[in-house]
Each structure stands twice: as C-alpha cells, then as structure tokens.
Write an enzyme that holds these catalytic residues in place. Sequence first.
Site, short mmCIF file in Angstrom:
data_model
loop_
_atom_site.label_atom_id
_atom_site.label_comp_id
_atom_site.label_asym_id
_atom_site.label_seq_id
_atom_site.Cartn_x
_atom_site.Cartn_y
_atom_site.Cartn_z
N CYS A 25 0.84 -1.21 0.00
CA CYS A 25 0.00 0.00 0.00
C CYS A 25 0.88 1.26 0.00
O CYS A 25 1.50 1.56 -1.00
CB CYS A 25 -0.98 -0.05 1.17
SG CYS A 25 -2.34 1.11 0.99
N HIS A 37 -3.55 -5.44 0.99
CA HIS A 37 -2.90 -5.69 2.28
C HIS A 37 -2.90 -7.18 2.64
O HIS A 37 -3.85 -7.65 3.28
CB HIS A 37 -3.65 -4.94 3.38
CG HIS A 37 -3.42 -3.48 3.41
ND1 HIS A 37 -2.41 -2.90 4.14
CD2 HIS A 37 -4.07 -2.46 2.80
CE1 HIS A 37 -2.44 -1.58 3.99
NE2 HIS A 37 -3.44 -1.28 3.18
N GLU A 63 -1.32 -8.64 4.97
CA GLU A 63 -1.25 -8.84 6.43
C GLU A 63 -2.64 -8.80 7.07
O GLU A 63 -2.81 -9.21 8.21
CB GLU A 63 -0.31 -7.80 7.07
CG GLU A 63 -0.89 -6.42 7.30
CD GLU A 63 -0.96 -5.55 6.05
OE1 GLU A 63 -0.72 -6.05 4.93
OE2 GLU A 63 -1.29 -4.34 6.18
#
Lengths: 683, 289
Positions: B93, B223, B225
């Site tokens: 990002c 993302h 994660e």
Amino acid sequence: MRRFEDKVALITGAATGIGGIVRDVYCMGADVVGVLDPLRFGDPRGGKGQQVISIARGVVEGIAQYGNPLGVPNLGGDIVFDSGYDENCLVNVVAVGLVRQSRILRSRVPSDAADRPYKMILVGKPTDDSGFGGAAFASEDLAGEEEANRGAVQVPDPFLKRVLSEANKKVLELAWRRGVVVGFKDLGAGGIACVTSEMAHAGGFGVNIDLDRVSLAIGQYSPAVVSCSETQERYCLAVPDEIVDEVLGIYNEDFELPHIYHGAGAAVIGEVTGDGVYRIMSGGETLCEAPVDVITTGISYDRSRKSRRRIFEEPEFDPDRSIHDDFLTLLSSPNIASKNFVYHRYDSEVQGRAVVRPGEADAGVIAPLPGRSVGLAFSVDGNPFYGIIDPYQGGALAMCEAARNVAAVGGIPSAVTDCLNYGNPEVEEIFWEFAEGVRGIGDACRGIGLISHEGSPIPVVSGNVSFYNQGESGRSIPPSPIVACVGVVEDYSRSRSIRFKDEGDVLYLVGEPLDELGGGEYYRVIYGTLGANVPEADFLRERAQMRTVIDMHNHGWVRACHDVSHGGLITALAGMMIGENGGGSLGFTLNLDVFNGCGLGPETILFSETGVFIVELPGGIERDVLALCARNRVKLFKLGSLVSRPGLEVTAGGARLAAWDHGELQEAFMTGCRWIFGIERNE
Amino acid sequence: MAGIFDGKVAIIQFPGVNCEYETAAAAMSVGLEAGIFRWNDDPALLDACTAVVLPGGFSYQDRIRAGVVASKDRIMDKVSELAAAGRPVLGICNGAQVLVESGLIPGIHWERIDLALAPNVMSDREGYYCRWVFLRKEESGCMWTGSFSEAEVIPVPIAHAEGRFITNDELLAELKTNGQIVLRYCDHRGKITGTFPVNPNGSMENMAGVCNREGNVLALMPHPERATWLRQVPEDLPGAWGRKRRRAAGDPGAMEAEGPGQAFFSSLLLHAEADPSAPGGGIGKGGEG
C-alpha cells in the site's frame, strides 16, 4: 464517548471529535482498537436538504480523513436523518481501547511525588490560539455569526498523533522498566490550565507552570491564550526527575518530533509542589496563584423540570394500500437503506483484528487476542423518534437495543458508555427530557443486568453530556441519548453475519411482536406520523431473550441472527436475505398464521419495532430449542425454512399478501440512500 | 547494536505508517522472525536482514503526494542497495507508493520514476476505498509469489485513495514482456474485467502488484497482512475462501489456519530456505521472464 456539533468547519470538526476521544483512551496507557460513529443529520429531502447533504458528506469525509491515517479501525456506527437535526447535526464518536489491568495509567500526579521531585512535561503540537474559548463555545447557542466563531475549531493532525502514540509507547515501556509511576493526560477543553490543575488536584498536589517554556507556533499569543487554547495533539505527563531526560530524548530525538513537524516536541513546563497551590508564571510574573481545589471544583446547578404535554395518536391503516409497494418505499428510505458505501470510506481492516465488519451483523466483532477464542463486540444505538413520544423510553430503548445488538453476535453485554445529546437545559421541558433519558438508561442497565453475574447491573463506564443543541430558530434537537455497548464473546468464531446461510435451515423468532409501531419507520415513512405506541422497554423480557440468543450461540447452533428494530420484522428478513454487501441467494416465505394467537393484523406484525430476534438454526434440533426457550421463559415462533429461490413472500390463511423478488429488494435496499452521499451509479 | 535485524524481516517504520505491527505478525505467522526498524535507526543494521518490508499507512502524512517524502529518506539508499543485491523487498500500500516514487519499481531504468500510483478512478465515487477484492496470480518470476499456484485467485482487502497503477503504453508492454505484472484484480472466479468494482481503482491492466525485472522487489497495493489468518476473511465473501471461512464457524482453532494473504510470506520463507547461506536467501529467480 464524545459529541461534537458541526457548526464551523465540517471536515476538521468531525476529525477533532475523533481526535479528542481517541487521545482520552490512549492516555490511559491503552491501545485504541476501534472507533464507532453514530451520526444524526437533518432531512435530506426537507427545506434545508442541500445543506444537510453537504454536511453529511463533509462529516463522513472528516471521519475518513482523520480516522484512516490514525490506524484505528472503524467498527460501526449508524446514521439517522430527521428534520429535527436540520439546524444542528450530531457527530458522536466512541473509542475503545485495550489495556492490561495492572498497567492502567491515571490522569493525575502520582502519590510518589510526595517523596521525590516530579516535573510536568508537555508534548505534542506547538501551542497556538486554536480552540481558544472552545470549552465555552461547545455549549453556546449558535447565533448565526459563523464567521465570528471561526478559529474555535482546532486543527487536528492524525499523522502527528500516530507518531506521538508510537513515542508514548516507548515512554511507558521506559517507565515500567524503571519501576516509576507516571501521570498521563490528554489536553482537551481548557488546554494547559485545565490539564495541569486537574492532574495536580487529582493527586493532591500543587504545580508551578512556566508559560515561557511552552513551545509556541508562529505568532504572538497572550498568556491567557497560551494557558487556555485547545490546540490538538498534546499530552501532559507528570514524570519523576530521574527519567525526565530520557523521556524528552524519546520524543525529541528518537522520534524527532521537532524535525518531522514544525515546532512540535516535548518540554518541561513546570514542577510538582507539595503545597496544593496552582501557580502560572510568565515573563517572571506570577499570573495565577490559587489553591488548586478552588480552580477545579465544579459548579452545581439546580435546574427545574416540567413534563411536556403532547398528544400522540395512532394512525388508521388504509386497507387500499399495497404492502408490496409500501415495503419497497420503506426499504429505500434514508433511515433504512444500506449505508455500506459509507463504511467503505473508512478503514475497518487496519490492525488485522476484524472478524465481523460494520454492517455485516448487528454488532462489529474483533478478535483482540490472537490465538484465543475470546471476542469483543461493539454496537451504538439511539432512536430519537421513541424519545419524542416518551423520553424515558428513548433512553431505555437505546440501551436495550445496544445490548440486543451485542447479544445478536453472541456477546454478553458487559459495559456501556453514553452520549446524552439534548437541547437547552434551561428550558424546563428539555431538562425533563434529559432527566427522563438518564432514568431510562439507568433502569435498563439495572433491569437487564449482567447476564454473567446475576444481580449486578451493566456498568456505565464513561459518558458525555451535550446540551444546547439548537439552531437559529431556537428549535432543539429531538432528545438523543446514544448508547454504546461492549459485549464479551466467549468464542468469536460463532459470531455470524446476518445473511441467510443454508437452504433448509429454520428461522425462529425469539420473543413476541406487540402492537408497537410508534416512533417506527413504517409510520414515519408511509403515514407521515409518529403514532403513539412506542415500544415499551420490558427489561426482564429483554434479559431472557438475550440470554436465550447467547445460549444458542454457545451451543454452536446459530447460523445467522438479526434483531428486529427499525422497520420491523419484514425489514429484518430483507436485510438477512440480501446481506450487507448484497448478493444473497436464498429466499423465505413468512406465514403470518404462526402469529394467530397474538391478535395482531398483518401490518402490525410486519412493521412493529418490538425488540425481538430472528435466528437461523439448523434443522433437527427443534426439541432442544424449545426446551431452551421454555427454561428461559421466552416466547418462540417457528417461522419456517429457507428456500433456494431468492426472494421474500408473506402469506396468511393460505393467501399471498405480498411477494418481492430478490432484485427489487436488493435495488431498494442497496441504492436507497446513495444519492445523499453522491454515489452516482450502481455497483 | 549491530545484528538485531540479522536473519529477520525488517519492517520499516516511517513516521505516519500504521500497519507495522500486523505486518510483523504476518511475517512471523510462517515462522520468520521480524522486527520494527525506526526510520532513523542505523541503516547498517539492515545489512544481514532476511527481507525488507515497507508497511502501509501515511508516511510523512502523504505530504506532496503519497510515498514521495519517504522515498527520499536516507534509509531508502540502504533499501535500494539491498534490493540491487537481490534482497527481497516488499512494499504494501503506502510502501508500494514509496517503491514507485523511489524508482525501485518498475526499476527498468535506474532510479527513473516510470510508474505512478494515481488517485483511484471509480465509476460512481471517488477517494479512499476500503474493501475486499480478488487478485489473480499472473505468470511471473516474482519471488514474493513463489508459493502461489498458477492463476491462483485470492481475496485480500484494499484500503487506499491512490492505488491506480498507470504508465505509458511502451512501458506497459515491457512490463508484460518481462513478467513484472504479478497480480491483477479479478472477480472471485478469476475473470478479469476492467470495470468497477472488479477493478477497484481504475488501474491499467487491472494491475494490483508489480515487481522489478529481477523479481525480488514487489509493490503491492492490497494488504496481505490483513488476510493472513482465516479469521480475517469475511464470511459473506463469494468463492472458495468465503466457503472455507463459513465452514470454520464454531471452531476457533480452524480460524487460526492460514488465510489467503499468508502466501506472500510463505513465498519469502520458501525463498530464504532455498539458499540459507546468503542473507535473505538466494537471489530472485525472476530474470527476464
């Protein structure tokens, strides 16, 4: 919980609302794990529609611009539109933090200061004149002189706050490692003067503050401005001398505050004294010297109250009206239609803890401790229309619904906070509304009680009161108590979305619908009236129903659960069929004959806002379900089974009263209030 | 001090980033070690790290434009040096924006900025957009997708206002030829259409992740994660991952199983294990593709 009247600059105003409340939680040593935003706007179709729309868009933008950089996920919120907010919208913000009990920090000078010297450290943004007089402004009627008030809104900065939060963590680690106690408080209303005097008073000490040591933004400011302005992104720490240099080093060198933000930094601005006197010095002169308790002791008012006499009447149902068409109108109305595009403006994924996102179920759920099954559920609620008819029920029902939402994902309602938004308390009827709302919330907290601890009330752990919510015409907002509830979920993996899951599953209604359409969306939207029969909070019934639904979760039965509230049973069923982001693929036929013993007509059953639950359970466990409900003494209605053909149908006595296909329901629900937020076409 | 990032994934904390902790947790989920590197720590500490990850957030407040200030930060000289030596580098990002602004991506011309991450273009709205999307793995020698199967489709969330990869036609052709387009936005069946919401930001060719020619540096807008464990996957998602998530309901142990985004970190582990002698494992296997 905090509230902010968006009178001056929408985007920064909304952002300041989040900023202040989030700092309050950070300064307890907590990690902020989520925010929720209940918003109240005027009538977008009314005389001030254009203004209302621009306010609504500005507020959402402000929340996004501030909340997203902060790195705190948005876990929910709601939006209610009504002409009662045309002149005064409400932006409430709830922030939730997690902190180890043994590491809660106090906003006071620690008692250790009796034995060793302590300094007062100010850290953050350089002080300017923003927000000077803000504490007074927040509670003033708006006289229409918008320009003259400019400057009252502080300019928040989520970037600086994020860096400060990281530095704060290191400072607190240092203090724990060195075994010293620090005091920590954010600067809000009243600025340096308030924070230092309150910290001193809470600890039983005095302080000497030297304004010459305060880092200032470019400009000339009088000592009064420096001591009382409400510049954002500042904290005050009471720190023992032995770690002062290290603390300053963390802020100013490790995190380079002065380098990454002009004028920012940490500095010692004073010292703790044992004499209980509050002194402010500047330019070698003592500007203030007074016993600290004189400064911080509040003023007590004795307001009179008078109940408002207004006659409310129930409308007559018009037999020629089409339930089919009326429901589509209702489903696409501003207070019912999906707001999912608003949620998509906010980051609800950051921190990686989200399990149930805003709108996917009645409450947002996070898994706060990776590897552990415990979950936390959050909800905010407050229906102003109930409170117009009966301000006591307005408060009680806000609490009941917030708790109900948490129970709908299997959470035990465990604590609440509230924001009590009302008009001018000097008006006797308004003060009566306020007193009734407080009584309602209190009764509900005691009446429902902690389901995990028989006999204990649900604690109200914090809150905020906002008066003088009125505009130029002098018209006050509707009584608007808003309650946020936190629930503890035994196993977050059982918290489900509201969407229908499997063909053949059985829908049950936990609780009985009553003739309670008063203040409901059906009356407002279809008949243009509030009606009279506001839902009557029955705490024991609420408690039994919540306990039953939580038990069903703990048995692992629940495939989907949704409470019945705004728009009634049929609205809740439509929400479950469509799902928050659209695309559901199952259908359901509601046979009203199951309610034959209730003595209610079809409109009443479909649109009553009595607080009950719809649960989707697998087939084959009916005996267990019945036994559970009998044990908990709750009424249960078996509504029928889910079918593979998407759509909704209502039948009675073998005849079809109405039927909707999936497409028309989804269109009404998903697109109904896009225009308000400038969303132009369908996805 | 030297050595504290040896053998670890270093997560670079620029002022204003806000995903550093969950990114570290995601790296650790596959058994790697990870640590947070503050931007002004000694760059030499990174010499023996396993990989560098630039996490999401708003580095330097997105001043001027997203990622540009951080791309000029001193630490980026070290990151460039490591990248040139083949060390795995992932920008997520805002980290992807930093990699593009520093010229490391696409890295075809040394230190030239050939790509941009422009403001989202969506058919009915503008600005910041947070939502789960689907990605399809394309043919590429990227080290960060080594554990993906061919044309694998995974859901992950995006959350950005400037995520639209754009460049000129010539360079786009080169990216394709080199196999530098690693991931593209698609629907849950893997079908790629250029329109919103399948393409959530108007990115050219639906590009969601672009790597350098060597394949060791990846700029990724979504993302991973936030999709590292099954519990993070929304249960209403269409497709195989949504079904898997619904089946795990009622079983908190099953919720801790791997999520779709963990594959980026398993790929890193695979790479590091392939040549444990070199810091960060072997050099990217990409080549000219």
